[in-house]
Write a protein that holds these residues in place. Structure first.
Motif, mmCIF file in Angstrom:
data_model
loop_
_atom_site.group_PDB
_atom_site.id
_atom_site.type_symbol
_atom_site.label_atom_id
_atom_site.label_comp_id
_atom_site.label_asym_id
_atom_site.label_seq_id
_atom_site.Cartn_x
_atom_site.Cartn_y
_atom_site.Cartn_z
ATOM 1 N N GLY A 1 0.837 -1.196 0.000
ATOM 2 C CA GLY A 1 0.000 0.000 0.000
ATOM 3 C C GLY A 1 0.871 1.245 0.000
ATOM 4 N N THR A 2 0.254 2.404 0.145
ATOM 5 C CA THR A 2 1.041 3.638 0.056
ATOM 6 C C THR A 2 1.428 4.175 1.429
ATOM 7 N N GLU A 3 0.787 3.635 2.473
ATOM 8 C CA GLU A 3 0.995 4.217 3.805
ATOM 9 C C GLU A 3 2.217 3.664 4.532
ATOM 10 N N ARG A 4 2.439 2.375 4.354
ATOM 11 C CA ARG A 4 3.456 1.732 5.186
ATOM 12 C C ARG A 4 4.874 2.213 4.891
ATOM 13 N N ILE A 5 5.186 2.301 3.629
ATOM 14 C CA ILE A 5 6.581 2.565 3.277
ATOM 15 C C ILE A 5 6.649 3.631 2.190
ATOM 16 N N LYS A 6 7.636 4.475 2.310
ATOM 17 C CA LYS A 6 7.788 5.526 1.293
ATOM 18 C C LYS A 6 8.975 5.167 0.407
ATOM 19 N N VAL A 7 8.688 4.962 -0.850
ATOM 20 C CA VAL A 7 9.796 4.674 -1.762
ATOM 21 C C VAL A 7 9.987 5.852 -2.703
ATOM 22 N N PHE A 8 11.231 6.080 -3.035
ATOM 23 C CA PHE A 8 11.564 7.230 -3.862
ATOM 24 C C PHE A 8 12.150 6.723 -5.173
ATOM 25 N N THR A 9 11.548 7.122 -6.288
ATOM 26 C CA THR A 9 12.126 6.720 -7.573
ATOM 27 C C THR A 9 12.807 7.932 -8.191
ATOM 28 N N LEU A 10 13.994 7.681 -8.648
ATOM 29 C CA LEU A 10 14.766 8.780 -9.208
ATOM 30 C C LEU A 10 14.462 8.890 -10.697
ATOM 31 N N ASP A 11 13.913 10.002 -11.115
ATOM 32 C CA ASP A 11 13.672 10.219 -12.539
ATOM 33 C C ASP A 11 13.727 11.716 -12.817
ATOM 34 N N GLN A 12 13.269 12.075 -13.996
ATOM 35 C CA GLN A 12 13.349 13.484 -14.385
ATOM 36 C C GLN A 12 12.719 14.410 -13.327
ATOM 37 N N ALA A 13 11.593 13.984 -12.800
ATOM 38 C CA ALA A 13 10.846 14.857 -11.894
ATOM 39 C C ALA A 13 11.346 14.774 -10.455
ATOM 40 N N HIS A 14 12.035 13.699 -10.124
ATOM 41 C CA HIS A 14 12.461 13.525 -8.730
ATOM 42 C C HIS A 14 13.973 13.481 -8.649
ATOM 43 N N LYS A 15 14.515 14.467 -7.992
ATOM 44 C CA LYS A 15 15.973 14.592 -7.940
ATOM 45 C C LYS A 15 16.524 13.921 -6.681
ATOM 46 N N ILE A 16 17.753 13.512 -6.795
ATOM 47 C CA ILE A 16 18.392 12.818 -5.675
ATOM 48 C C ILE A 16 18.427 13.701 -4.418
ATOM 49 N N GLU A 17 18.529 15.012 -4.625
ATOM 50 C CA GLU A 17 18.576 15.935 -3.482
ATOM 51 C C GLU A 17 17.311 15.788 -2.625
ATOM 52 N N ASP A 18 16.180 15.566 -3.286
ATOM 53 C CA ASP A 18 14.923 15.423 -2.536
ATOM 54 C C ASP A 18 14.973 14.195 -1.633
ATOM 55 N N CYS B 1 24.602 9.872 -10.751
ATOM 56 C CA CYS B 1 24.516 10.472 -9.402
ATOM 57 C C CYS B 1 25.446 9.785 -8.409
ATOM 58 N N LEU B 2 26.425 9.086 -8.928
ATOM 59 C CA LEU B 2 27.233 8.245 -8.041
ATOM 60 C C LEU B 2 27.817 9.014 -6.851
ATOM 61 N N ASP B 3 28.325 10.197 -7.127
ATOM 62 C CA ASP B 3 28.983 10.921 -6.041
ATOM 63 C C ASP B 3 28.030 11.197 -4.888
ATOM 64 N N GLN B 4 26.805 11.598 -5.240
ATOM 65 C CA GLN B 4 25.843 11.878 -4.166
ATOM 66 C C GLN B 4 25.404 10.586 -3.475
ATOM 67 N N ILE B 5 25.233 9.561 -4.267
ATOM 68 C CA ILE B 5 24.752 8.303 -3.683
ATOM 69 C C ILE B 5 25.786 7.702 -2.736
ATOM 70 N N LYS B 6 27.042 7.892 -3.101
ATOM 71 C CA LYS B 6 28.111 7.373 -2.237
ATOM 72 C C LYS B 6 28.046 7.979 -0.836
ATOM 73 N N ASN B 7 27.532 9.203 -0.774
ATOM 74 C CA ASN B 7 27.480 9.878 0.527
ATOM 75 C C ASN B 7 26.297 9.460 1.385
ATOM 76 N N ILE B 8 25.401 8.685 0.805
ATOM 77 C CA ILE B 8 24.240 8.243 1.593
ATOM 78 C C ILE B 8 24.575 6.871 2.173
ATOM 79 N N LYS B 9 24.191 6.670 3.397
ATOM 80 C CA LYS B 9 24.488 5.357 3.983
ATOM 81 C C LYS B 9 23.342 4.389 3.690
ATOM 82 N N PHE B 10 23.601 3.470 2.803
ATOM 83 C CA PHE B 10 22.610 2.435 2.520
ATOM 84 C C PHE B 10 22.995 1.164 3.269
ATOM 85 N N ASP B 11 21.998 0.526 3.817
ATOM 86 C CA ASP B 11 22.278 -0.690 4.583
ATOM 87 C C ASP B 11 22.012 -1.947 3.771
#
Ligand SMILES: Nc1ncnc2c1ncn2[C@@H]1O[C@H](COP(=O)(O)OP(=O)(O)OP(=O)(O)O)[C@@H](O)[C@H]1O
Ligand SMILES: [Mg+2]
Length: 849
Positions: free
Chosen positions: A318-335, A355-365
Motif C-alpha cells: 500500500g502507500t501508507e506503510r513505506i515511502k519509496v523514492f524513484t529517481l527520474d526526471q521529476a524527482h531529484k536525488i537531493e529530494d 549520481c554516483l557521487d551523491q549516492i556514495k554519501n548516503i548510507k545504505f544498509d
C-alpha cells in the motif's frame, strides 16, 4: 600420499591461512593435554557439538571467538553468555589432515621419494624454497579444493535445520551486563512486532550462538523477527523459502562475515515480492533488542523497471506503510537526501552512474541489484560504481542462470561476497582451470575426477548464498500454457532469393573457410532478413548500392544478381504479405485471435527494429491498435506503455516488443497470446520474451507461438538453441550474440543449406518413428496415444549420447503435419494452409480455451 599445495594455488597471504599444528606434534611443547589446547593460539579454530557436521563451520575468522572459545574451554566460563539452545561444551581442534607450506629460504630441487619420506613438522627444500610440513591434506580436501579456501564459509545451520528449531521465549535468555541492565529491565520493550505464535505466523530463523556472539555485543535480548501478516497471506511457499534464504544471507547467518546473496529464481517467480518482504521486515524489526536492521535500501534496476518496482511496493504494502523514492526526471536525488521520509531509493543503472557521487554519501544498509547478471564483468563502469558503495548487505536478482561462464560467475560472487573465492588468479587455478580441463574430450580420468570435485566444491560453497528455483514451482498457480513451434512454408520469392544468396560468392568463400572480415555473419544476417521478409533484404541491398563505398558487400560480390530477382517495380514500402511465409501465417493468426477471442491481446516479439516496423505496418493495414516498446522508447514512457496494455479496458490489441531492448523483467500479463516472429541464437533471449505473459496474475490460457521458416537457417538456429539448452541444462547468457559464436566450416555448410523438400528438418533429425509410419499426418489431438506414438520411453531410446536431450524432449511434444485433417486447435486450424509442420506442448493440462 602427502601432497603440498603449490604456492600459486594458495589464496592470499599464507599468514592469513589457518595453519594446522597437530596437537601431538607441537615440537616445542611439553605441556599436558589441556595446556596444549591453550597453546594452539587464535589460528586454530574449534567446532562445537552438532555443528561439526559442517566442515566449513570451524573456519572461523574472528579471533575473538577463537580466543573466547578457548577461554571457555579452559576456565569453563565465557566472558559473556550466549543464548544457545543446548551445548555439549565439547571443543576440539579442527581438521585432522592439512598441509600448510611455509616458504622462507631458497634451496634445491626434490624427488617424489623425498616427499614421501617427509613427516609432519619436518622441513625440506622445494623449488628453491624451504618448506615446512605443517600437516597432511586429505586427498578429499585437496580434490575438492576445500583446503585452499581461506576464512570462508563458516556457515551456520541450513535453513531447514534452523526452521526446525523450536522457538523459545524471545526474552528468556537475557544477558545481564552492567551497562545494559537498565535497558533490558523492561522486557516488554522487546516484544516482537507481530505475534510469532499466531496461526500462520511467518517467523524468521533465530540466530545461533556464534551469530549472537558477534552481532549482539550489547547482550540485548533476542526478539523474534516476524514477517508482517499483511504480506504473509500473499506469499507462495517458494517465496517464503526465498525470504528466509535472503534473510539468512544478509544477516550473516549462512556464512560468518558474509552478507551477500544471489536470488536467481527463474523469471516470474516473484523475486520483487520476496525482496519487498525482506526490506519491510528488516526496516521495522531486529533480532537484538528489536532494533531495526536496516534504515535505507538502494534498489538498482534497468530503467524500464524503475516504476514497476514502485508499483510492486504499492501493490504489496500500500502507500501508507513505506515511502519509496524513484529517481527520474521529476524527482531529484537531493529530494531523497533531505527527506527523512523515504527508506527506499529505486534508481536505474544509468542514473546510478550519473549520481554516483551523491549516492556514495548516503548510507545504505541494503543494496539490491535487479537483473544483476549485467554485473558479470568486474571492469565495467556499473560494477565499479556499485562496488564503490560501502554497503555490505548486497543482493543480486537475476532470472538468468549464473553458472554458465566461470569468469562471469566469479564477478557476481565477488560482488555479493567479496573475497570469498580468493583472488581471481587463485580462483582460476583452483576452480576454473581444473573444471575446464576436465570437460575437454581429451581429459584424463584423473583430470576429470579433479574437475568434478572442484566443481562440486564450488557449487557447495557458493550454493550457500545462491538460490535458484525453476518455473515449475509456480506452474500450479498459473493457467495452462500451449506452446507451438510453427514451421511456415517460405514464399516463392523467398525461395528464389534464398537460392541466389546461397550460390553467392560470399557464401562460397565461407564454405572454403575464408572467414576474414566475417562474411559468414553478413550471409547469416541476410538470410535471417530474408526469412522475416524479402523487403528487408531489398532495403539493405539498396542501401549498399547507394553507398557503394560500403566495403564488405562489394568485397564478396554479395549482392550479385540478387536485386534482379525482385520484380522490376518492387516497392519495399508496399510489401506483400504473401512474399513471406511467416508474415502470411502471422496475419491469419492475428485475424483468428481477433475473431475467436476478441477480448484477448497479443504480444508480438521481434529482435529487429526494422522487422517491428513491418509488423507495425501490418497492424495498421488491418486496423489493429498496437503499442510498441523498443530500444528507442524513452525509459519514462515504458511503464506507461506496459500499464496501458495490461489495463483491462485498453483497446490496444497488439504489443510490439523488441525482446533485446527491454524485455527483461516486464510483466505483460494483459496479453495471453505471444508470438515470437523471429528466432535468436541465444535461447535466453527467447525464453525471456516468452516469460512475459505466462506469469502470476495471468487469467487466460496462454498461447505461445514460435514462427520458423521451414527448411531455412531459422530451423538450424532453433536446433542449435535446443541442443544448447539440452547440453548445458541451462540457458546461456543474454548478452551473447551470433558474433560470439564460433562456426566450423561443417556447421556453416549446414547453415547455408536450404531444404526445400522437407516439411520440417527438425523433425527429420529426430529419427521419429512416425516418419516411417507416416503417422504424424494422421494424428489427432484428441487421442494422445496416437499422436504420441513416436514418443520413446527409456526402453526405446536409441543410445546415442551425442543426441541432445532436449531434441528428444521435443520428440515427446505433440507434432503433426500442416496437412492434418483436424488440428483441434481453433487458432492453428485457421493458419494450417501455410504451415508445413507443428510441434505443440501443453503445460498445466486443461481444456484449450
Ligand atoms: N504471491 C504472489 N501472488 C500473486 N502475484 C504475485 C505473487 N508474487 C508475484 N506476483 C506477481 O507476479 C508477477 C511477476 O513477479 P516479478 O516481476 O517479481 O517476477 P521476477 O521473478 O522478478 O521475474 P523476472 O525475472 O522476469 O523479472 C508480478 O506481477 C507480481 O506482482
Ligand atoms: Mg524481476
Amino acid at each position: 600420499m602427502r601432497r603440498s599445495s603449490a604456492p600459486s594455488q594458495l589464496q592470499g597471504s599464507l599468514a592469513k591461512k589457518p595453519r594446522f599444528i597437530p596437537p601431538g606434534i607441537i615440537r616445542t611443547s611439553n605441556l599436558n593435554e589441556n595446556e596444549k589446547v591453550n597453546e594452539l593460539g587464535p589460528n586454530i579454530t574449534f567446532t562445537e557439538g552438532e555443528t561439526t557436521k559442517n566442515p566449513l563451520l570451524h573456519l572461523q575468522t574472528d579471533s575473538r571467538i577463537c580466543n573466547s572459545v578457548l577461554s571457555a574451554v579452559s576456565s569453563k566460563k565465557s566472558a559473556r553468555e550466549i543464548n544457545i539452545g543446548k551445548s555439549t561444551g565439547k571443543y576440539w581442534p579442527k581438521a585432522t589432515g592439512e598441509v600448510s607450506v611455509d616458504t622462507t629460504n631458497t634451496g634445491t630441487a626434490y624427488t617424489l621419494k623425498d616427499l614421501d619420506n617427509l613427516n609432519e613438522g619436518e622441513t625440506t627444500v622445494i623449488g628453491g624454497k624451504e618448506i615446512e610440513v605443517m600437516g597432511k591434506i586429505s586427498s578429499d580436501d585437496y580434490n575438492s579444493g576445500r583446503c585452499f579456501q581461506s576464512s570462508v564459509g563458516s556457515s551456520c545451520l541450513t535453513t531447514s535445520q534452523i526452521t526446525q528449531k523450536p522457538f523459545s521465549n524471545p526474552v528468556k535468555n537475557i544477558c545481564k551486563s552492567n551497562t545494559e541492565e537498565k535497558n533490558i529491565d523492561d522486557s516488554s520493550n522487546f516484544k516482537p512486532r507481530h505475534d510469532p505464535y499466531a496461526q500462520n505466523s511467518f517467523v524468521m530463523p533465530r540466530p545461533d550462538k556464534s551469530h549472537q556472539w558477534i552481532f549482539n555485543k550489547n547482550c540485548l535480548p533476542l526478539v523474534d523477527v516476524v514477517v508482517d501478516p499483511y504480506l504473509v497471506h500473499h506469499l507462495r511457499p517458494h517465496q517464503k523459502e526465498g525470504i528466509v534464504f535472503l534473510y539468512e544471507c544478509v544477516m550473516g547467518m549462512r556464512m560468518n562475515g558474509r552478507f551477500g546473496a544471489i536470488l536467481a529464481d527463474e523469471m516470474g517467480l516473484g523475486k520483487t515480492l520476496q525482496c519487498i518482504s525482506l526490506i519491510w521486515t528488516l526496516l521495522r524489526q531486529g533480532l537484538y533488542g528489536g532494533k531495526p536492521i536496516i534504515k535505507k535500501t538502494l534498489i538498482v534496476t534497468p530503467g524500464s523497471l524503475v516504476t514497476n518496482w514502485r508499483k510492486e511496493f504499492q501493490k504489496w504494502l500500500g502507500t501508507e506503510r513505506i515511502k519509496v523514492f524513484t529517481l527520474d526526471q521529476a524527482h531529484k536525488i537531493e529530494d531523497f537526501i533531505i527527506s527523512p521520509l523515504y527508506s527506499v531509493l529505486i534508481i536505474s543503472y544509468e542514473m546510478l552512474l550519473r549520481c554516483l557521487d551523491q549516492i556514495k554519501n548516503i548510507k545504505f544498509d541494503l543494496l539490491i541489484c535487479d537483473e544483476g547478471h549485467r554485473l558479470k564483468n568486474s571492469s565495467i563502469k556499473t560494477t565499479t560504481a556499485l562496488v564503490s558503495l560501502s554497503c555490505e548487505k548486497r543482493v543480486i536478482l537475476t532470472g538468468t542462470p549464473v553458472q554458465n561462464d566461470l569468469q562471469e560467475f566469479y564477478a557476481l560472487i565477488e560482488f555479493v561476497n567479496p573475497g570469498i573465492l580468493g583472488s581471481l588468479s587463485s580462483y582460476r587455478k583452483i576452480y576454473e582451470e581444473p573444471i575446464i580441463i576436465s570437460r575437454e574430450p581429451s581429459a584424463t580420468q584423473e583430470e576429470k575426477k579433479l574437475g568434478e570435485k572442484r566443481a562440486a566444491e564450488l557449487t557447495r560453497l557458493t550454493g550457500l548464498f545462491i538460490l535458484r528455483r525453476t518455473q515449475e514451482v509456480i506452474n500450479k498457480y498459473l493457467p495452462p500454457k500451449i506452446e507451438s513451434v510453427i514451421f511456415c512454408r517460405p514464399g516463392i520469392l523467398q525461395i528464389e532469393l534464398y537460392r541466389k544468396l546461397l550460390s553467392s560468392q560470399a557464401v562460397r568463400f565461407c564454405l572454403q573457410g575464408i572467414l576474414e572480415n566475417a562474411p559468414h555473419l553478413l550471409c547469416i544476417g541476410a538470410l535471417k532478413k530474408l526469412c522475416n521478409h524479402p523487403c528487408l533484404l531489398f532495403k539493405s541491398l539498396k542501401e549498399k548500392e547507394n553507398n557503394s563505398s560500403s566495403e564488405q558487400y562489394e568485397e564478396y560480390n554479395f549482392s550479385e544478381g540478387l536485386i534482379d530477382a525482385y520484380p522490376a517495380d518492387y516497392n519495399p514500402n508496399t510489401f506483400s504479405e504473401t512474399d513471406s511465409g511467416k508474415l502470411q501465417v502471422l496475419t491469419k493468426l492475428l485475424a483468428a485471435i481477433r475473431e475467436l477471442s476478441p477480448s484477448e491481446k497479443v504480444v508480438l516479439v521481434s529482435n529487429y527494429t526494422q522487422t517491428l516496423n513491418i509488423l507495425q505496418a501490418v497492424c495498421t493495414r488491418h486496423g489493429y491498435t498496437c503499442t510498441r516498446l523498443d530500444g528507442q522508447t524513452p525509459v519514462v514512457q515504458r511503464q506507461q506503455i506496459v500499464d496501458g496494455f495490461n489495463c483491462k479496458h485498453s483497446s490496444v490489441f497488439i504489443f510490439l516488443l523488441s525482446s533485446k531492448a527491454g524485455g527483461v523483467g516486464l510483466n505483460l500479463i494483459g496479453g495471453s497470446h505471444l508470438i515470437l516472429y523471429d528466432i535468436d541464437w541465444n535461447p535466453a533471449t527467447d525464453i525471456q520474451a516468452m516469460a512475459r505473459v505466462w506469469r502470476d496474475g495471468q487469467k487466460h490460457s496462454v498461447h505461445i507461438y514460435r514462427l520458423l521458416t521451414t527448411g531455412t537457417i531459422e530451423e538450424k538456429i532453433y536446433q542449435r538453441q535446443i541442443s544448447k539448452q539440452g547440453l548445458s541444462g541451462a540457458v546461456v547468457d543474454l548478452a551473447k550474440t551470433s558474433e560470439h559464436i564460433q562456426f566450423s566450416v561443417e556447421e556453416l555448410k549446414n547453415l547455408f543449406t536450404l531444404h526445400e523438400d522437407s516439411d520440417c528438418v527438425t523433425h527429420d533429425l529426430l529419427d521419429c518413428e512416425c516418419v516411417e509410419k507416416k503417422e504424424h499426418q494422421a494424428e489427432s489431438l484428441e487421442e494422445p496415444s496416437t499422436y504420441r506414438s513416436c514418443q520413446l520411453g527409456p526402453n526405446h531410446q536409441k543410445l546415442d549420447s551425442k543426441k541432445p536431450l532436449s531434441m528428444s524432449q521435443l520428440k515427446q511434444w505433440k507434432h503433426f503435419s500442416g496437412k492434418h485433417q483436424n488440428l483441434h486447435d481453433p487458432f492453428l486450424e485457421r493458419i494450417k494452409e501455410n504451415v508445413s509442420f507443428i510441434f505443440q506442448n501443453v503445460t498445466n493440462q486443461a481444456p484449450v480455451k
